[in-house]
Design a protein around this motif. Structure first.
Motif, short mmCIF file in Angstrom:
data_model
loop_
_atom_site.label_atom_id
_atom_site.label_comp_id
_atom_site.label_asym_id
_atom_site.label_seq_id
_atom_site.Cartn_x
_atom_site.Cartn_y
_atom_site.Cartn_z
N HIS A 172 -70.56 -95.51 -21.13
CA HIS A 172 -71.49 -96.32 -21.92
C HIS A 172 -72.94 -96.11 -21.50
N ARG A 204 -77.90 -101.80 -24.51
CA ARG A 204 -77.42 -101.40 -25.82
C ARG A 204 -76.24 -100.43 -25.73
N GLY A 205 -76.23 -99.54 -24.76
CA GLY A 205 -75.14 -98.57 -24.64
C GLY A 205 -73.80 -99.24 -24.42
N ARG A 208 -72.77 -100.87 -27.75
CA ARG A 208 -72.33 -99.87 -28.73
C ARG A 208 -70.92 -99.38 -28.42
N THR A 209 -70.63 -99.17 -27.16
CA THR A 209 -69.34 -98.59 -26.77
C THR A 209 -68.17 -99.53 -27.03
N ASP A 212 -69.38 -102.21 -31.18
CA ASP A 212 -69.82 -101.70 -32.48
C ASP A 212 -68.63 -101.34 -33.37
N ASP A 214 -68.52 -98.59 -36.50
CA ASP A 214 -69.26 -97.68 -37.38
C ASP A 214 -68.49 -97.46 -38.68
N ARG A 227 -73.43 -103.38 -36.02
CA ARG A 227 -74.22 -102.74 -34.96
C ARG A 227 -74.64 -103.84 -33.97
N THR A 228 -74.18 -103.70 -32.73
CA THR A 228 -74.41 -104.72 -31.71
C THR A 228 -75.65 -104.38 -30.89
N ARG A 229 -76.51 -105.35 -30.74
CA ARG A 229 -77.67 -105.20 -29.87
C ARG A 229 -77.31 -105.57 -28.43
N THR A 271 -69.77 -109.90 -33.53
CA THR A 271 -69.11 -108.66 -33.90
C THR A 271 -67.70 -108.93 -34.41
#
Length: 293
Positions: A172, A204-205, A208-209, A212, A214, A227-229, A271
Motif C-alpha cells: 500500500h 491515501r495508499g 486505496r488498497t 476502494d 474501481d 474512491r476512498t480518501r 465505502t
C-alpha cells in the motif's frame, strides 16, 4: 488462510486481553495491601505467554465473524519491555524503573498486515470478488509516556503513546499513525483490569488498497464504485481483565479476557466494502489462558 496467518491476524484481540500485564511485568514489587513490601524473588526479568480464542471480523470492516487462535508474549528483559503479539512486535529501548514513577517509552514497532490476503477467510462473495491483497510489512517506531501510581494505588498505571509505521514492501506504500491510551489497575494480588482506547490515521495508499472499488471491481462484485480518501480510519475502546489461577499476577497461570468496540470513520465507514458488505460497528473479543515466568 493458514492457521499461522489466521492466528497472527487475530492477535489484535489477544493484545487487548493482555493489556494489563505489561504494567505488572514492569513493576518490581507485588501489588498488595497498603504499605506493601517488595518481594525480592519477583524482581528481575519476566515474561508472560498466552493463547486465546479470539472472535473477530473476517476482514477490517466485515460483518461476518470467525473464531481463531491468538498467541502473545509480553515481558521485560533487563528492564527493557517487549511485546510480541501475533503479527505485531515492539520493544521499549528506554529501561523501566520499578515503583511509582514516570516511564518514558520509545522504540521500534513492526506489523505484518494480513488483511484480505486470502479469500478463503472471507464469507462475503462481493468482497472476495474484489481480489486478494499481498501481505504488507509495516515498520516504524513509537514514543510514549507512562505514570505508575496514579489513582488507586502505587501500582496502577496510565500511559499514552503515538506510533508511526510505513509499508516497506510496496503493497500500500503508505503510512499509519496511531495514538493510544491505556490504564491498568490491580484489584488484588490475583486480579486486575485495564481500559484502553486507540485510533488510526492512514494515508491515501492504504485507503486505496483496502477500501476502494474501481470500475472493474464494481463490475465483478456488484458493489458501486468508490474512491476512498486518506484520514482517520477508526477509533477503538475496550476493557480487559486477568485473574490469577495459581500464584499471583506476577507468577503462575492466569485467565485473560477482553472485549473491544471499533467504529469505522469517514470514507472508511462510507465505502461499500464496509457500508454495504460489512458494518461500521466492529466487535472483537477473546478469552484464554497465560503463564507468567
Amino acid at each position: 488462510m493458514s492457521v499461522t496467518r489466521t492466528a497472527l491476524r487475530s492477535t489484535v484481540v489477544a493484545a487487548l486481553t493482555l493489556v494489563a500485564l505489561p504494567a505488572l511485568a514492569q513493576t518490581a514489587s507485588v501489588p498488595a495491601e497498603p504499605n506493601p513490601t517488595p518481594d525480592p524473588a519477583l524482581v528481575g526479568d519476566t515474561a508472560t505467554v498466552a493463547i486465546a480464542a479470539a472472535y473477530l471480523p473476517d476482514y477490517e470492516g466485515s460483518d461476518d465473524y470467525r473464531l481463531v487462535p491468538g498467541p502473545a508474549a509480553i515481558g521485560s528483559f533487563h528492564n527493557f519491555a517487549f511485546q510480541i503479539i501475533g503479527n505485531r512486535a515492539s520493544v521499549d529501548l528506554i529501561p523501566n524503573a520499578g515503583g511509582p514513577t514516570w516511564d518514558v517509552q520509545a522504540g521500534p514497532v513492526g506489523v505484518i498486515n494480513f488483511n484480505r490476503t486470502n479469500n478463503k477467510a472471507i464469507d462475503d462473495r462481493r468482497v472476495r470478488a474484489l481480489g486478494e491483497r499481498d501481505t504488507a510489512f509495516e515498520l516504524g517506531g513509537y514514543v510514549g509516556l507512562g505514570k505508575t501510581g496514579v489513582l488507586t494505588s502505587p501500582y496502577d498505571k496510565l500511559s499514552a503513546s503515538l506510533s508511526y509505521r510505513h509499508d516497506i514492501g510496496g503493497v500500500h506504500k503508505s503510512g499509519i499513525w496511531s495514538p493510544s491510551v491505556n490504564y491498568f489497575t490491580p484489584l488484588s494480588l490475583k486480579a486486575g483490569v485495564g481500559l484502553f482506547a486507540s485510533a488510526e490515521r492512514v494515508d491515501r495508499g492504504f485507503a486505496r488498497t483496502y477500501f476502494d472499488v474501481d470500475a472493474a471491481q464494481s463490475l465483478a462484485s456488484g458493489l458501486p464504485q468508490f474512491r476512498t480518501r486518506g484520514g482517520w480510519k477508526h477509533w477503538t475502546a475496550g476493557i480487559a481483565g486477568t485473574y490469577s489461577l495459581t500464584g499471583n499476577l506476577l507468577k503462575g497461570w492466569k485467565a485473560i479476557g477482553g472485549i473491544t468496540y471499533k467504529k469505522m470513520l469517514n470514507d472508511f465507514g462510507d465505502t461499500p466494502v464496509v457500508s454495504l458488505a460489512g458494518s461500521r460497528n466492529q466487535w472483537l473479543a477473546a478469552l484464554g489462558v497465560g503463564y507468567t515466568f
